[in-house]
Scaffold this motif. Structure first.
Motif, mmCIF file in Angstrom:
data_model
loop_
_atom_site.group_PDB
_atom_site.id
_atom_site.type_symbol
_atom_site.label_atom_id
_atom_site.label_comp_id
_atom_site.label_asym_id
_atom_site.label_seq_id
_atom_site.Cartn_x
_atom_site.Cartn_y
_atom_site.Cartn_z
ATOM 1 N N LEU A 16 0.826 -1.212 0.000
ATOM 2 C CA LEU A 16 0.000 0.000 0.000
ATOM 3 C C LEU A 16 0.855 1.256 0.000
ATOM 4 O O LEU A 16 0.498 2.263 -0.621
ATOM 5 C CB LEU A 16 -0.947 0.005 1.204
ATOM 6 C CG LEU A 16 -2.126 -0.952 1.131
ATOM 7 C CD1 LEU A 16 -2.925 -0.896 2.429
ATOM 8 C CD2 LEU A 16 -3.017 -0.644 -0.048
ATOM 9 N N ASN A 17 1.982 1.212 0.691
ATOM 10 C CA ASN A 17 2.852 2.378 0.762
ATOM 11 C C ASN A 17 3.518 2.700 -0.572
ATOM 12 O O ASN A 17 3.968 3.830 -0.781
ATOM 13 C CB ASN A 17 3.916 2.197 1.841
ATOM 14 C CG ASN A 17 3.316 2.228 3.224
ATOM 15 O OD1 ASN A 17 2.264 2.810 3.439
ATOM 16 N ND2 ASN A 17 3.975 1.580 4.161
ATOM 17 N N LYS A 18 3.561 1.737 -1.478
ATOM 18 C CA LYS A 18 4.138 1.983 -2.798
ATOM 19 C C LYS A 18 3.205 2.798 -3.688
ATOM 20 O O LYS A 18 3.639 3.383 -4.675
ATOM 21 C CB LYS A 18 4.486 0.663 -3.486
ATOM 22 C CG LYS A 18 5.655 -0.053 -2.853
ATOM 23 C CD LYS A 18 5.995 -1.323 -3.590
ATOM 24 C CE LYS A 18 7.182 -2.005 -2.945
ATOM 25 N NZ LYS A 18 7.585 -3.211 -3.674
ATOM 26 N N ILE A 19 1.924 2.832 -3.345
ATOM 27 C CA ILE A 19 0.950 3.614 -4.112
ATOM 28 C C ILE A 19 0.972 5.043 -3.589
ATOM 29 O O ILE A 19 0.825 5.258 -2.386
ATOM 30 C CB ILE A 19 -0.471 3.014 -3.951
ATOM 31 C CG1 ILE A 19 -0.498 1.554 -4.377
ATOM 32 C CG2 ILE A 19 -1.485 3.828 -4.745
ATOM 33 C CD1 ILE A 19 -1.789 0.839 -4.024
ATOM 34 N N PRO A 20 1.148 6.022 -4.467
ATOM 35 C CA PRO A 20 1.144 7.420 -3.998
ATOM 36 C C PRO A 20 -0.155 7.750 -3.272
ATOM 37 O O PRO A 20 -1.234 7.281 -3.651
ATOM 38 C CB PRO A 20 1.262 8.229 -5.292
ATOM 39 C CG PRO A 20 1.884 7.292 -6.274
ATOM 40 C CD PRO A 20 1.397 5.929 -5.901
ATOM 41 N N LYS A 21 -0.049 8.552 -2.217
ATOM 42 C CA LYS A 21 -1.209 8.849 -1.370
ATOM 43 C C LYS A 21 -2.374 9.440 -2.145
ATOM 44 O O LYS A 21 -3.528 9.152 -1.848
ATOM 45 C CB LYS A 21 -0.814 9.773 -0.223
ATOM 46 C CG LYS A 21 -0.017 9.079 0.833
ATOM 47 C CD LYS A 21 0.239 9.976 2.023
ATOM 48 C CE LYS A 21 1.041 9.218 3.065
ATOM 49 N NZ LYS A 21 1.243 9.983 4.277
ATOM 50 N N MET A 22 -2.088 10.262 -3.150
ATOM 51 C CA MET A 22 -3.187 10.890 -3.871
ATOM 52 C C MET A 22 -3.956 9.900 -4.746
ATOM 53 O O MET A 22 -5.071 10.177 -5.155
ATOM 54 C CB MET A 22 -2.697 12.067 -4.711
ATOM 55 C CG MET A 22 -1.717 11.740 -5.778
ATOM 56 S SD MET A 22 -1.162 13.298 -6.476
ATOM 57 C CE MET A 22 -0.509 12.753 -8.013
ATOM 58 N N ARG A 24 -4.150 6.434 -3.744
ATOM 59 C CA ARG A 24 -4.381 5.244 -2.923
ATOM 60 C C ARG A 24 -5.863 4.909 -2.760
ATOM 61 O O ARG A 24 -6.268 3.764 -2.925
ATOM 62 C CB ARG A 24 -3.713 5.410 -1.561
ATOM 63 C CG ARG A 24 -3.583 4.120 -0.792
ATOM 64 C CD ARG A 24 -2.742 4.283 0.437
ATOM 65 N NE ARG A 24 -1.370 4.629 0.047
ATOM 66 C CZ ARG A 24 -0.492 5.208 0.834
ATOM 67 N NH1 ARG A 24 -0.807 5.508 2.067
ATOM 68 N NH2 ARG A 24 0.712 5.486 0.406
ATOM 69 N N LYS A 25 -6.680 5.894 -2.452
ATOM 70 C CA LYS A 25 -8.104 5.637 -2.244
ATOM 71 C C LYS A 25 -8.743 5.118 -3.530
ATOM 72 O O LYS A 25 -9.488 4.140 -3.516
ATOM 73 C CB LYS A 25 -8.821 6.900 -1.765
ATOM 74 C CG LYS A 25 -10.276 6.675 -1.490
ATOM 75 C CD LYS A 25 -10.950 7.907 -0.962
ATOM 76 C CE LYS A 25 -12.427 7.633 -0.762
ATOM 77 N NZ LYS A 25 -13.158 8.818 -0.361
ATOM 78 N N THR A 28 -7.477 1.463 -4.213
ATOM 79 C CA THR A 28 -8.040 0.425 -3.343
ATOM 80 C C THR A 28 -9.529 0.223 -3.616
ATOM 81 O O THR A 28 -10.004 -0.912 -3.623
ATOM 82 C CB THR A 28 -7.812 0.758 -1.858
ATOM 83 O OG1 THR A 28 -8.334 2.048 -1.570
ATOM 84 C CG2 THR A 28 -6.348 0.712 -1.503
#
Length: 59
Positions: A16-22, A24-25, A28
């Motif tokens: 999950l941390n490999k996906i950029p935060k912007m 991620r939602k 997922t």
């Protein structure tokens, strides 16, 4: 805990941390929708049960 949260709980945090935060939602939610579409029987069982063991072998 809903079915999407149970599915995401099975994913390793480092993935999950490999996906950029912007993104991620969106990523997922898209993954959970894809699982619900391709495997409706697993998704509906997960939504009804309190345990995520039903789909543990799937991921």
């Amino acid at each position: 805990m809903n079915a999407n949260e149970k599915i995401i709980a099975l994913v390793k945090p480092e993935y999950l941390n490999k996906i950029p935060k912007m993104f991620r939602k969106h990523a997922t939610e898209g993954t959970c929708k894809l699982i619900a579409k391709e495997h409706p029987n697993l998704y509906s069982e997960t939504a009804c049960k309190t345990s995520s063991l039903t789909i543990a072998g799937f991921l």
